[in-house]
Design a protein around this motif. Structure first.
Motif, PDB file in Angstrom:
ATOM      1  N   LEU A  67       0.767  -1.213  -0.131  1.00 44.53           N
ATOM      2  CA  LEU A  67       0.135   0.001  -0.089  1.00 44.53           C
ATOM      3  C   LEU A  67       0.873   1.364  -0.045  1.00 44.53           C
ATOM      4  O   LEU A  67       0.496   2.339  -0.608  1.00 44.53           O
ATOM      5  N   GLU A  68       1.981   1.436   0.699  1.00 52.49           N
ATOM      6  CA  GLU A  68       2.752   2.309   0.559  1.00 52.49           C
ATOM      7  C   GLU A  68       3.240   2.784  -0.864  1.00 52.49           C
ATOM      8  O   GLU A  68       3.198   4.125  -1.350  1.00 52.49           O
ATOM      9  N   SER A 123      -3.105   3.051   3.957  1.00 55.00           N
ATOM     10  CA  SER A 123      -3.101   1.949   4.984  1.00 55.00           C
ATOM     11  C   SER A 123      -4.003   2.184   6.063  1.00 55.00           C
ATOM     12  O   SER A 123      -4.704   1.046   6.334  1.00 55.00           O
ATOM     13  N   TYR A 131      -7.409   1.348   4.411  1.00 60.01           N
ATOM     14  CA  TYR A 131      -7.712  -0.125   4.152  1.00 60.01           C
ATOM     15  C   TYR A 131      -7.916  -0.823   5.469  1.00 60.01           C
ATOM     16  O   TYR A 131      -9.004  -1.704   5.526  1.00 60.01           O
TER      17      TYR A 131
END
Length: 246
Positions: free
Chosen positions: A193-194, A232, A235
């Motif tokens: 995700l980063e 993040s 999510y």
């Protein structure tokens, strides 16, 4: 060249995994397909590339479905799978030549592209190697090279970062930027995700086979009512308490 998924219902059996999934990927943008294992990412991709047939809804590339014109649809599409798929009996050079024949590419132009990519991924001295000699990362680089020598206008990339070293990840994201500038649309499934937050223009967040949220980071922050949250955080908030697994 726009990829459009409209009210897609589908899966592997009569009980659908995907329930009314709709989103678009426009020319020149990278859309991240985000979700837990079991959320429907791989199922969505399998429908787009034609391995599964929709139970309801449709998928179009510039208004054309796979069933309207299979050749036109497939030649517009390049796919990089999560697990590299190579032929044990073919060398790296033969994999490239097979791709060139399948896409009916100009031989000289395709090899010019291929030679650049082979040098980029440090495969240029390995043209006579067979897949048995390749590491997982090298296999992935072969798949990336085969995809990016095509003239595809839609790129479907499934979990591309596993097995790649940081230099190869940088090179791949650079290639994605290049095809975006040329007008290609890119859909990428990833758990990293980063990196996704840095490189994706928009996101489609799947949860239990449905689109939970979609848009750019600012849109997701608004939809999840979490201002200043990173991808993040969003999510984790979306999937909190979920235990779906493939």
């Amino acid at each position: 060249m726009t990829l459009k998924v409209s009210h897609l219902v589908g899966g592997y059996s009569q009980i659908p995994v995907l329930k009314d999934v709709s989103f678009e990927v426009q020319p020149g943008e990278l859309v991240g397909l985000i979700g837990l294992n079991g959320a429907g990412k791989s199922t969505t991709i399998k429908h787009i590339i034609g391995l599964l047939e929709p139970q309801k809804g449709e998928i179009t590339i510039d208004g054309v479905t796979l069933f309207d014109d299979p050749k036109k649809y497939k030649t517009k599409l390049a796919y990089i799978p999560e697990t590299p798929v190579l032929y044990d009996e073919l060398t790296l050079k033969e994999h490239l030549e097979l791709t060139m024949m399948a896409y009916n590419l100009d031989h000289d132009e395709a090899w010019k592209k291929a030679n650049r990519l082979l040098k980029m991924f440090r495969l240029d001295k390995k043209l006579d190697w067979f897949p048995a000699n390749f590491s997982k990362g090298m296999r992935q680089k072969v798949m990336i090279t085969c995809a990016f020598i095509t003239n595809a206008e839609i790129f479907i990339i499934d979990e591309p970062f596993y097995g790649l070293d940081p230099l190869a990840i940088r090179d791949l994201t650079g290639l994605i930027d290049e095809v975006k500038v040329q007008g290609a649309a890119v859909l990428m499934s990833t758990h990293v995700l980063e990196t996704a937050q840095k490189i994706c223009d928009r996101f489609v967040m799947l949860n239990h086979g449905q689109v939970e949220a979609q848009g750019d980071l600012s849109d997701l922050q608004d939809q999840m009512n979490k201002q200043d949250a990173d991808l993040s955080d969003i999510y984790l908030e979306m999937t909190q308490g979920d235990s779906a697994h493939e």
